[in-house]
Each structure stands twice: as structure tokens, then as C-alpha cells.
Write an enzyme that holds these catalytic residues in place. Structure first.
Site, PDB file in Angstrom:
ATOM      1  N   GLU A 174     -59.259  23.632 101.802  1.00 58.60           N
ATOM      2  CA  GLU A 174     -59.448  23.754 103.332  1.00 58.60           C
ATOM      3  C   GLU A 174     -58.771  22.637 103.906  1.00 58.60           C
ATOM      4  OE1 GLU A 174     -63.685  23.553 104.030  1.00 58.60           O
ATOM      5  OE2 GLU A 174     -64.005  25.391 103.188  1.00 58.60           O
ATOM      6  N   GLU A 358     -65.545  30.047  98.224  1.00 58.92           N
ATOM      7  CA  GLU A 358     -66.647  29.472  98.528  1.00 58.92           C
ATOM      8  C   GLU A 358     -67.483  30.462  99.414  1.00 58.92           C
ATOM      9  OE1 GLU A 358     -66.672  25.372 100.316  1.00 58.92           O
ATOM     10  OE2 GLU A 358     -65.363  24.834  98.891  1.00 58.92           O
TER      11      GLU A 358
HETATM   12  C1  FCB Z   1     -66.991  23.667 102.935  1.00 55.75           C
HETATM   13  C2  FCB Z   1     -66.352  22.650 101.800  1.00 55.75           C
HETATM   14  C3  FCB Z   1     -67.558  22.375 100.593  1.00 55.75           C
HETATM   15  C4  FCB Z   1     -68.726  22.638 101.079  1.00 55.75           C
HETATM   16  C5  FCB Z   1     -69.250  23.593 102.056  1.00 55.75           C
HETATM   17  C6  FCB Z   1     -70.439  23.854 102.535  1.00 55.75           C
HETATM   18  O1  FCB Z   1     -66.487  23.434 103.707  1.00 55.75           O
HETATM   19  O2  FCB Z   1     -65.212  23.161 101.261  1.00 55.75           O
HETATM   20  O3  FCB Z   1     -67.183  21.329  99.995  1.00 55.75           O
HETATM   21  O4  FCB Z   1     -69.371  21.328 101.623  1.00 55.75           O
HETATM   22  O5  FCB Z   1     -68.247  23.688 103.015  1.00 55.75           O
END
Ligand code: FCB
Length: 452
Positions: A174, A358
Site C-alpha cells: 500500500e 487483503e
Molecule cells: C491495511 C493495512 C493492514 C491492515 C489493514 C486493516 O491498510 O495494509 O496492515 O492494517 O489495513
């Protein structure tokens, strides 16, 4: 909430055993042991130790104590029947002040990766999940171009040390959050607040990524190489052209700011209307380095944001009433994931294969009689996995999905209050308890392998 089930439709891609299902974590959020074996301070140590920066003043000093409990955690992970684990390496743990390998820190990852492999798990390793060594921040951090070269040196060193143990390397997690929250809004470490810093930091992050790709490919040719981007769905209830432009700008700022340089070798020019005067310094050849071909793109998706025009060049976020939200206050909006994936597939002819690296949600979970009924999470996972299935049916090459997160952990500025895990962590005792979501995923994966 009524008890949920976890059963994808019979024709869902999820039943295909080649569709990878995994769980994800990040070093600073779970490891603790911040002073051990020569680990150097990171920007998150400094930031979280600064009063007022994190909820309840929480820090990653102990976190899930994974550095000491990793064997037990690997056992738990393997018991879930998942096919892969996404973890990150702590840069300040593996490199000394003068840029040499710190063998004690490296040994931790070597034994961890070997144990994962021994359990038959694929390893998805992120090099930078936000924990910049503090000594580099002291020289300007990502606003300083030299940090991109330092990152490439780190990537070169660690991929030599760990070659053959990694299935997929992701350079950055990110970059949007690192650049924007680290140097723009200041919500994250190092807490700087200037959009000019943010755009320059983004450019150096992406440059560091591109430089690292070359080393990763040379040192570990059998591994896949990619990057992980967070993406957001932006919509507006204002259907006028101005309202729709606001929504378009939101997505441009969140998604295309990162994806265009990687996949089109340029920044979207409308960014500089949004942020006049914030164009970064770009040297000859930078965009070619940044746009190096990728084996995969990791996509992190969490929520939708509703916006209206701010009456000038930008937009303002306006919360919708009456929508389902998570413990973070984020709207639950599965169709945003389908929509974005289909859009990227349409807009980027060279879009590499995608992994959802994620997706997940925070709930206010508690252990009651030994059980955690995280029904909202089960429903969330069901619906988002169905959105992924629909994107695949629409032609998008999505190859896997990682639940964020394997276990409750240090949720950055929100500390330990926000629980994203499918495994509950009691921070006082470090006891791990499988939540109902973890049990249902495990059961599903067992059924899936029985069928194949
Ligand atoms: C993302 C992050 C991860 C976690 C999630 C909820 O932005 O990459 O580390 O904190 O959010």
C-alpha cells in the site's frame, strides 16, 4: 446476529483447488520483540511512542509476541487448511545501520519460511509493510530520493539471503497509505503533513519498488514478483456531472495515482489539478523503472467512500446514513470490489494476474465460553468472496484471496482495540482462540480438498 454459514455457490471459483486461499499479517503488527537480536528502531516505534498518535497509546512493543510464538502460530495457521501465508519482513530487523545483513534477524525469517514450507504452505512475502528504519527517516525518509536506493539495497540483500524460500515477493504494501497517511495526513508514521511531501514520497516509494524488482528477479528467479496496492471505491449520491466528477477524482486519487505509474508509466495529470504545485520531481528514466513488468498485482480492498464536490477542485467525504458498517466505521460494500476489479481489467490492457492480498473487517470480538461468534465477519467474507467470484466470471484473472488477518493485531493508529483476526488474541495472556469464522473457513477448505 443469526448464525451464518460459509458455503460458496456450487459453481463458484472458490471450489477450484487452484484458487489460493490464505491469511495475512505484517511484521510490526504481530512480532513484538522490538529490541531483540539487533533490531533497529523503526518509524512505527517512534510514532507509536509519541503521546496522542495511537488510540490508548498502544505500541507494537509486544503485539502478538509472534517473534517468540511463531512455531505455535505456524501450527495454528496450518490447522486452518489454507494454502498460503502472507507475511512481511521487518527491514530494521534484518539490516544493520551500515547496510550489512543482520544475520540474527534474518535467521528468524529463514526458520519461519522453512517451517511454512514444511507445512506445505506457499509464502507471500512483503518487503515493506510500513516499518522504515528510523535512521533513514532521520535523513528525510521517503521524501529523500536516496531512500529508494536504500530500499533496493535491502531488497537485493534479503532476496539473496532468502532465495528459494519465497513463492512470491511483494515489494511494497500500500504505497498510497505510506505516502498519504505517512507524509500527507500524518495519521501514520512518520506523521508528516504536507501533500507536497506525500507526492514526492509516493514517487520515491514507486521508484524503490521498480529498482527492487530487478534485484528480486535476478536473485530469486523462481519466485513471482509484484506489489500490493490498496484500492477504494468512490461513489456520489449527487448524480450531477459535478458530483460524478467528485467520485471519479476520489478513485483517481486513491487507485490511479498508484496503478497508472505501474501499468502506464505516467501519473494521471488530473492529480495536479487536485493538488496544484504538488507535482513531484521525476528524473529521466524513472517512469520506465517504475513501470517494470509485474508477475502479479496484490489488491487490498476494504470499503466504499461516498463523496460530494468541495465546490472547488476536489471532493469531500460525506458518510451515508443507514448502511452496514464495521468496528472501524467502514461501510461494508462488497460490490465495490467486483466493480473495481472489472474496471481495472477494462482500463489496463497489461493488468497482471491479481491476488486479493487483503480483505476483512474489524469486529468487537470477545471470547464467551471459549467461543467467538464473529457472525458479521463470516457474512462479510462470504459476500466479498462472492464479489471476487463474480469478477472472475466477468473475465478478471484473480488467482487468490488472503483474509486480513490471521489474528487480531496492532491496528496502527487504532492500536489493539480493533480486531481484524479470524483468530482471537487475548493480549494479557497471548492466548489464541479460533473464532467461528476461522472454523468455517477451515471446514470449507477441508470439503474443497475432499471434492478435488
Ligand atoms: C491495511 C493495512 C493492514 C491492515 C489493514 C486493516 O491498510 O495494509 O496492515 O492494517 O489495513
Amino acid at each position: 446476529m443469526v448464525e451464518q454459514t460459509f458455503s460458496p455457490p456450487a459453481d463458484s471459483v472458490l471450489w477450484n483447488k487452484d484458487f489460493l486461499i490464505g491469511a495475512a499479517t505484517a511484521a510490526y503488527q504481530i512480532e513484538g520483540a522490538i529490541h531483540e537480536d539487533g533490531r533497529l528502531p523503526s518509524i512505527w516505534d517512534t510514532f507509536s511512542a509519541t503521546p496522542g498518535k495511537t488510540l490508548a497509546g498502544d505500541t507494537g512493543e509486544v503485539a502478538c509476541d509472534h517473534y517468540h510464538r511463531w512455531e505455535q502460530d505456524v501450527e495454528l495457521l496450518a490447522s486452518l487448511n489454507v494454502g498460503a501465508y502472507r507475511l512481511s519482513i521487518s527491514w530494521p530487523r534484518v539490516m544493520t545501520l551500515d547496510g550489512q545483513p543482520n544475520q540474527k534477524g534474518i535467521a528468524f525469517y529463514r526458520k519461519l519460511l522453512k517451517a511454512l514450507r514444511a507445512k506445505g504452505l506457499q509464502t507471500y512475502v512483503t518487503l515493506y509493510h510500513w516499518d522504515l528504519p528510523q535512521h533513514l527517516e532521520d535523513k528525510g525518509g521517503w521524501v529523500n530520493r536516496d531512500t529508494a536506493y536504500k530500499f533496493a539495497e535491502y531488497a537485493d540483500m534479503i532476496s539473496r539471503e532468502l532465495k528459494g524460500l519465497v513463492d512470491a515477493w511483494a515489494t511494497l504494501n500500500e504505497p498510497w497509505c505510506s505516502a498519504m497517511h505517512g507524509y500527507g495526513t500524518g495519521h501514520h508514521a512518520p506523521g508528516k503533513q504536507d501533500v507536497v511531501f506525500a507526492t514526492q514520497a509516493m514517487h520515491h516509494l514507486l521508484l524503490g519498488h521498480g529498482l527492487a524488482v530487478k534485484h528480486l528477479r535476478a536473485n530469486d528467479p523462481s519466485a513471482q514478483v509484484g506489489i500490493v496496492a490498496n484500492v477504494g471505491r468512490g461513489t456520489s449520491t449527487d448524480s450531477s456531472a459535478i458530483g460524478q466528477r467528485a467520485a471519479w477524482l476520489f478513485e483517481l486519487q486513491h487507485n490511479n495515482w498508484v496503478l497508472d505509474p505501474l501499468l502506464k508509466k505516467s501519473y494521471p495529470s488530473a492529480l495536479w489539478e487536485l493538488w496544484p504545485g504538488a507535482e513531484p520531481t521525476i528524473l529521466n528514466g524513472d517512469m520506465d523503472i517504475i513501470g517494470a513488468p509485474l508477475d502479479f498485482l496484490g489488491i487490498n480492498y476494504y470499503f466504499r467512500t461516498n463523496v460530494v464536490s468541495d465546490g472547488k477542485h476536489g471532493y469531500t467525504e460525506v458518510d451515508l446514513e443507514g448502511v452496514e458498517r464495521t468496528q472501524m466505521g467502514w461501510e461494508v460494500y462488497p460490490d465495490g470490489l467486483r466493480h473495481l476489479l472489472v474496471g481495472f481489467h477494462r482500463d489496463y490492457p497489461n493488468l497482471p494476474p491479481i491476488y486479493i492480498t487483503e480483505n476483512g473487517m474489524a469486529t468487537d470480538d470477545a471470547v464467551v465460553d471459549g467461543e467467538v461468534h464473529d457472525e458479521q465477519r463470516i457474512s462479510f467474507l462470504n459476500r466479498h468472496l462472492e464479489a471476487v467470484n463474480q469478477a472472475v466470471k466477468a473475465g478478471v484473472d484473480v488467482r487468490g484471496y488472503f483474509i486480513w488477518s490471521l489474528m487480531d493485531n496492532f491496528e496502527w493508529a487504532f492500536g489493539y482495540e480493533r480486531r481484524f483476526g479470524i483468530i482471537h488474541v487475548d493480549y494479557a495472556t497471548q492466548k489464541r482462540t479460533l473464532k467461528r469464522s476461522a472454523k468455517l473457513v477451515t471446514q470449507f477448505l477441508a470439503e474443497r480438498s475432499a471434492k478435488n
